[in-house]
Design an enzyme around this catalytic site. Structure first.
Site, PDB file in Angstrom:
ATOM      1  N   CYS A 260       0.881  -1.186   0.000  1.00  0.00           N
ATOM      2  CA  CYS A 260       0.000   0.000   0.000  1.00  0.00           C
ATOM      3  C   CYS A 260       0.908   1.223   0.000  1.00  0.00           C
ATOM      4  O   CYS A 260       1.095   1.861   1.032  1.00  0.00           O
ATOM      5  CB  CYS A 260      -0.902   0.007   1.227  1.00  0.00           C
ATOM      6  SG  CYS A 260      -1.706  -1.577   1.593  1.00  0.00           S
ATOM      7  N   ALA A 262       1.313   4.367  -1.728  1.00  0.00           N
ATOM      8  CA  ALA A 262       1.101   5.813  -1.880  1.00  0.00           C
ATOM      9  C   ALA A 262       1.006   6.503  -0.526  1.00  0.00           C
ATOM     10  O   ALA A 262       0.512   5.911   0.439  1.00  0.00           O
ATOM     11  CB  ALA A 262      -0.179   6.063  -2.689  1.00  0.00           C
ATOM     12  N   PRO A 263       1.509   7.739  -0.446  1.00  0.00           N
ATOM     13  CA  PRO A 263       2.075   8.562  -1.535  1.00  0.00           C
ATOM     14  C   PRO A 263       3.558   8.339  -1.800  1.00  0.00           C
ATOM     15  O   PRO A 263       4.146   9.060  -2.594  1.00  0.00           O
ATOM     16  CB  PRO A 263       1.835   9.986  -1.028  1.00  0.00           C
ATOM     17  CG  PRO A 263       1.939   9.873   0.454  1.00  0.00           C
ATOM     18  CD  PRO A 263       1.345   8.531   0.801  1.00  0.00           C
ATOM     19  N   GLY A 265       6.302   7.933   0.638  1.00  0.00           N
ATOM     20  CA  GLY A 265       7.339   8.296   1.602  1.00  0.00           C
ATOM     21  C   GLY A 265       8.147   7.106   2.070  1.00  0.00           C
ATOM     22  O   GLY A 265       9.385   7.124   2.058  1.00  0.00           O
ATOM     23  N   ASP A 284      -0.693   0.335  -5.192  1.00  0.00           N
ATOM     24  CA  ASP A 284      -1.744   1.051  -4.469  1.00  0.00           C
ATOM     25  C   ASP A 284      -3.064   0.786  -5.165  1.00  0.00           C
ATOM     26  O   ASP A 284      -3.096   0.477  -6.371  1.00  0.00           O
ATOM     27  CB  ASP A 284      -1.469   2.555  -4.408  1.00  0.00           C
ATOM     28  CG  ASP A 284      -2.270   3.215  -3.293  1.00  0.00           C
ATOM     29  OD1 ASP A 284      -1.786   3.199  -2.144  1.00  0.00           O
ATOM     30  OD2 ASP A 284      -3.391   3.714  -3.551  1.00  0.00           O
ATOM     31  N   ASP A 311      -5.036  -3.965  -6.007  1.00  0.00           N
ATOM     32  CA  ASP A 311      -5.673  -4.100  -4.698  1.00  0.00           C
ATOM     33  C   ASP A 311      -4.785  -5.004  -3.849  1.00  0.00           C
ATOM     34  O   ASP A 311      -4.518  -6.154  -4.229  1.00  0.00           O
ATOM     35  CB  ASP A 311      -7.064  -4.719  -4.871  1.00  0.00           C
ATOM     36  CG  ASP A 311      -7.877  -4.736  -3.579  1.00  0.00           C
ATOM     37  OD1 ASP A 311      -7.266  -4.794  -2.480  1.00  0.00           O
ATOM     38  OD2 ASP A 311      -9.116  -4.728  -3.661  1.00  0.00           O
ATOM     39  N   ASP A 330       1.668  -0.884   4.974  1.00  0.00           N
ATOM     40  CA  ASP A 330       1.275   0.390   5.588  1.00  0.00           C
ATOM     41  C   ASP A 330      -0.221   0.513   5.324  1.00  0.00           C
ATOM     42  O   ASP A 330      -0.648   1.123   4.357  1.00  0.00           O
ATOM     43  CB  ASP A 330       2.067   1.535   4.958  1.00  0.00           C
ATOM     44  CG  ASP A 330       1.724   2.877   5.558  1.00  0.00           C
ATOM     45  OD1 ASP A 330       1.120   2.912   6.644  1.00  0.00           O
ATOM     46  OD2 ASP A 330       2.048   3.902   4.929  1.00  0.00           O
ATOM     47  N   CYS A 383      -1.354   4.630  10.745  1.00  0.00           N
ATOM     48  CA  CYS A 383      -1.287   5.951  11.374  1.00  0.00           C
ATOM     49  C   CYS A 383      -2.542   6.179  12.208  1.00  0.00           C
ATOM     50  O   CYS A 383      -3.178   7.233  12.128  1.00  0.00           O
ATOM     51  CB  CYS A 383      -1.085   7.055  10.344  1.00  0.00           C
ATOM     52  SG  CYS A 383      -2.372   7.149   9.086  1.00  0.00           S
TER      53      CYS A 383
END
Length: 452
Positions: A260, A262-263, A265, A284, A311, A330, A383
């Site tokens: 996963c 994106a974006p 980092g 992504d 996916d 992530d 997050c």
């Protein structure tokens, strides 16, 4: 742009954020570019939009005694009152009389004489009579914390159950404060010391990140205006996010899956740790977001990242078993760890959203599990600060996948200040926003112990 014009823009933005449930940071960026605002107007707009969204529940509590609850206010009128009270309470540089005058002028333009009179009356009563104090007027803990820190009460109750009063209240208060920005150097192009010296020379105040040897914390200065940023020598990344890549422990020449990405980092950080040698397969769900990864990789001059839309729940059909040395998940999450940067999140999530996301997260883990080599690491992170998305997901995954376990060496390799963190558990590490001035972030490292 006149005071009235900038406040008109602010009001429109606030209405769009609330009604469209759009991300505030994206709309603010779009509006700043569209309006070609001066740096002064840009700061003013950003302060009031973020501040009003951050304090929305508190502002409604302040306004309630001055409103006729039997009459429904138009959405724009309520938002005008909120942003005006925010300025009166939290901004010292704007005199109350100026705030009231501009609000009345906007009310005249958008409504009629009666609306302007109402706005004038409410704000002058606020000025004259003062505001009630939730700390003394509200005795119920979850309600008081909700009103004082402007978090929905269902969310406060949820966190109280998970973490207790002290951690919950500290977390809610931290979500009202700005955190320092952090950047990551591109180590193939510049050293951390050289980057720090360049920033110091240009008036910045900086310090080393304790979470990554590539990290720099910006204590003063706008990194977006630095040539280091525009030239790709540094990229913006929260310290908690850097820690995820550090814990993945990659080496040059490895084959990595970023499920996963994106974006981008963490993807680009992995490529830097690999010295741009090896292969990273980055995916992504959304094709437009994949383009963000490509753009970031190009800016940092990294060539080992190969992207495509996919996916993450279907990746097991794209690759052979045991294809990768490391896997990063992530996971898509509620984002409840980044509220202070995206305050609208706390108003737009529900317990049902969290439940659904936990199923998606588990599905992703189970999809990529067969793709890791025996002895390889799977780094799972989010997050968010919600246990249902973090410890509970990991616990369920380990119950179902007996050839995986939490890598206990993971804990020993953490920076010492984290090893005794209150967020440490058998399932991983929960970073709270108040602990180290980072995003709220969960991460754990799993090791594959046997083949399927």
């Amino acid at each position: 742009m006149t005071n009235k014009q900038i406040r008109d823009v602010i009001l429109d933005l606030l209405i769009r954020i609330e009604q469209q449930k759009s991300y505030s940071h994206l709309l603010i960026d779009q509006e700043i570019k569209a309006q070609s605002l001066s740096s002064k107007d840009e700061r003013f707009l950003t302060e009031i939009v973020y501040g009003t969204m951050q304090r929305k529940i508190t502002l409604d509590y302040y306004l309630e005694p001055f409103l006729n609850t039997r009459k429904k206010l138009a959405a724009w009128v309520r938002m005008l009152l909120r942003m005006s009270v925010y300025q009166m309470v939290y901004l010292d540089k704007v005199p109350d009389h100026a705030v009231i005058h501009e609000a009345v002028e906007i009310a005249k333009k958008r409504g009629h004489k009666g609306i302007a009179s109402l706005v004038n009356g409410v704000l002058r009563n606020v000025q004259r009579k003062g505001l009630r104090n939730p700390a003394t007027e509200i005795t119920h803990t979850s309600k008081r914390i909700s009103v004082e820190t402007s978090h929905p009460e269902w969310l406060v109750r949820r966190w109280l159950k998970m973490y207790g009063k002290d951690v919950t209240e500290e977390m809610c208060r931290a979500n009202l404060q700005q955190k320092p920005m952090a950047v990551r150097i591109q180590p193939l192009r510049i050293t951390r010391e050289a980057a720090k010296q360049e920033l110091l020379k240009n008036g910045f105040e900086v310090k080393d990140s304790l979470f990554s040897d590539q990290g720099i914390v910006i204590q003063k200065g706008n990194i977006l205006q630095s040539p280091l940023f525009s030239s790709g020598m540094v990229s913006i990344q929260d310290q908690s996010s850097m820690l995820a890549t550090e814990m993945l422990a990659v080496q040059p020449g490895m084959r990595i899956l970023d499920a996963c990405s994106a974006p981008g980092g963490k993807t680009t950080h992995i490529a830097e740790k690999m010295q741009n040698k090896g292969v990273i397969r980055a995916h992504d769900l959304h094709a437009k977001k994949v383009q963000l990864v490509d753009k970031k990789a190009a800016a940092l001059q990294l060539t080992i990242i190969h992207t495509s839309q996919a996916d993450a729940r279907e990746l097991k059909s794209m690759y052979h078993h045991e294809s990768f040395d490391r896997i990063l998940v992530d996971a898509p999450c509620s984002g409840l760890g980044v509220i202070r940067g995206k305050p609208d999140i706390k108003y737009n999530k529900s317990a049902e959203d969290i439940r659904k996301l936990s199923h998606v997260q588990l599905d992703i883990l189970e999809s990529v599990a067969p793709l890791l080599k025996k002895g390889g690491y799977l780094l799972y992170c989010t997050c968010t600060v919600d246990k249902e998305e973090n410890e509970d997901v990991v616990g369920t995954f380990l119950q179902r996948q007996t050839n995986y376990k939490v890598d206990k060496r993971f804990f020993a390799t953490l920076p010492k200040l984290l090893q005794t963190s209150p967020g440490m558990s058998e399932m991983g590490l929960q970073l709270f926003p108040q602990s180290f001035q980072t995003d709220g972030f969960f991460l754990t490292r799993l090791i594959r112990t046997a083949s399927y």
